[in-house]
Write a protein that holds these residues in place. Structure first.
Motif, PDB file in Angstrom:
ATOM      1  N   UNK A   9      43.351  39.141  33.077  1.00  0.00           N
ATOM      2  CA  UNK A   9      43.052  40.101  34.401  1.00  0.00           C
ATOM      3  C   UNK A   9      42.606  41.374  33.545  1.00  0.00           C
ATOM      4  N   UNK A  10      43.386  41.966  32.663  1.00  0.00           N
ATOM      5  CA  UNK A  10      42.881  43.068  31.897  1.00  0.00           C
ATOM      6  C   UNK A  10      41.362  43.138  31.350  1.00  0.00           C
ATOM      7  N   UNK A  11      41.116  41.911  30.872  1.00  0.00           N
ATOM      8  CA  UNK A  11      39.755  41.660  30.376  1.00  0.00           C
ATOM      9  C   UNK A  11      38.762  41.753  31.742  1.00  0.00           C
ATOM     10  N   UNK A  12      39.089  41.214  32.544  1.00  0.00           N
ATOM     11  CA  UNK A  12      38.275  41.364  33.891  1.00  0.00           C
ATOM     12  C   UNK A  12      37.825  42.653  34.353  1.00  0.00           C
ATOM     13  N   UNK A  13      39.094  43.668  34.338  1.00  0.00           N
ATOM     14  CA  UNK A  13      38.856  44.737  34.869  1.00  0.00           C
ATOM     15  C   UNK A  13      38.126  45.813  33.682  1.00  0.00           C
ATOM     16  N   UNK A  14      38.285  45.561  32.551  1.00  0.00           N
ATOM     17  CA  UNK A  14      37.495  46.112  31.496  1.00  0.00           C
ATOM     18  C   UNK A  14      36.017  45.837  31.767  1.00  0.00           C
ATOM     19  N   UNK A  15      35.606  44.696  31.936  1.00  0.00           N
ATOM     20  CA  UNK A  15      34.309  44.111  32.458  1.00  0.00           C
ATOM     21  C   UNK A  15      33.650  44.891  33.448  1.00  0.00           C
ATOM     22  N   UNK A  16      34.599  45.002  34.561  1.00  0.00           N
ATOM     23  CA  UNK A  16      34.118  45.867  35.627  1.00  0.00           C
ATOM     24  C   UNK A  16      34.060  47.247  35.508  1.00  0.00           C
ATOM     25  N   UNK A  17      34.771  47.696  34.777  1.00  0.00           N
ATOM     26  CA  UNK A  17      34.708  49.155  34.466  1.00  0.00           C
ATOM     27  C   UNK A  17      33.392  49.567  33.605  1.00  0.00           C
ATOM     28  N   UNK A  18      33.282  48.773  32.596  1.00  0.00           N
ATOM     29  CA  UNK A  18      32.109  48.765  31.567  1.00  0.00           C
ATOM     30  C   UNK A  18      30.957  48.544  32.342  1.00  0.00           C
ATOM     31  N   UNK A  19      30.789  47.743  33.663  1.00  0.00           N
ATOM     32  CA  UNK A  19      29.653  47.979  34.510  1.00  0.00           C
ATOM     33  C   UNK A  19      29.310  48.877  35.177  1.00  0.00           C
ATOM     34  N   UNK A  20      30.360  49.814  35.376  1.00  0.00           N
ATOM     35  CA  UNK A  20      30.136  50.961  36.188  1.00  0.00           C
ATOM     36  C   UNK A  20      30.754  50.974  37.384  1.00  0.00           C
ATOM     37  N   UNK A  21      31.753  49.983  37.909  1.00  0.00           N
ATOM     38  CA  UNK A  21      32.391  49.936  39.024  1.00  0.00           C
ATOM     39  C   UNK A  21      33.555  50.947  39.273  1.00  0.00           C
ATOM     40  N   UNK A  22      33.746  51.515  40.131  1.00  0.00           N
ATOM     41  CA  UNK A  22      34.724  52.533  40.371  1.00  0.00           C
ATOM     42  C   UNK A  22      36.004  51.711  40.707  1.00  0.00           C
ATOM     43  N   UNK A  23      37.307  52.304  40.601  1.00  0.00           N
ATOM     44  CA  UNK A  23      38.517  51.663  40.960  1.00  0.00           C
ATOM     45  C   UNK A  23      38.268  51.246  42.274  1.00  0.00           C
TER      46      UNK A  23
END
Length: 68
Positions: A9-23
């Motif tokens: 789940x944390x890896x998934x969140x890192x991926x989404x953060x890196x793609x520029x998504x907001x919280x």
């Protein structure tokens, strides 16, 4: 890379953060609250000894979670 210290789940969140998504965008994508996203991000930063989104983005690229 060796086995990650991050949960899937944390890896998934890192991926989404890196793609520029907001919280908020991450929360909507994963059907969780924005506060939960913030808690995950804080935990990830602490585990990896990083400070901000830029560090997480660099990590995601090196780990192969996102394309440069």
């Amino acid at each position: 890379m060796p086995d990650s210290i991050l949960t899937p789940r944390e890896e998934e969140i890192v991926k989404l953060i890196a793609e520029g998504n907001s919280a908020k965008e991450i929360a909507e994508t994963l059907y969780i609250s924005a506060k939960t996203v913030d808690r995950h991000r804080a935990s990830i930063l602490q585990k990896l000894g990083m400070r901000d989104r830029l560090d997480l983005t660099r990590y995601a690229i090196r780990a192969g979670l996102v394309e440069p």
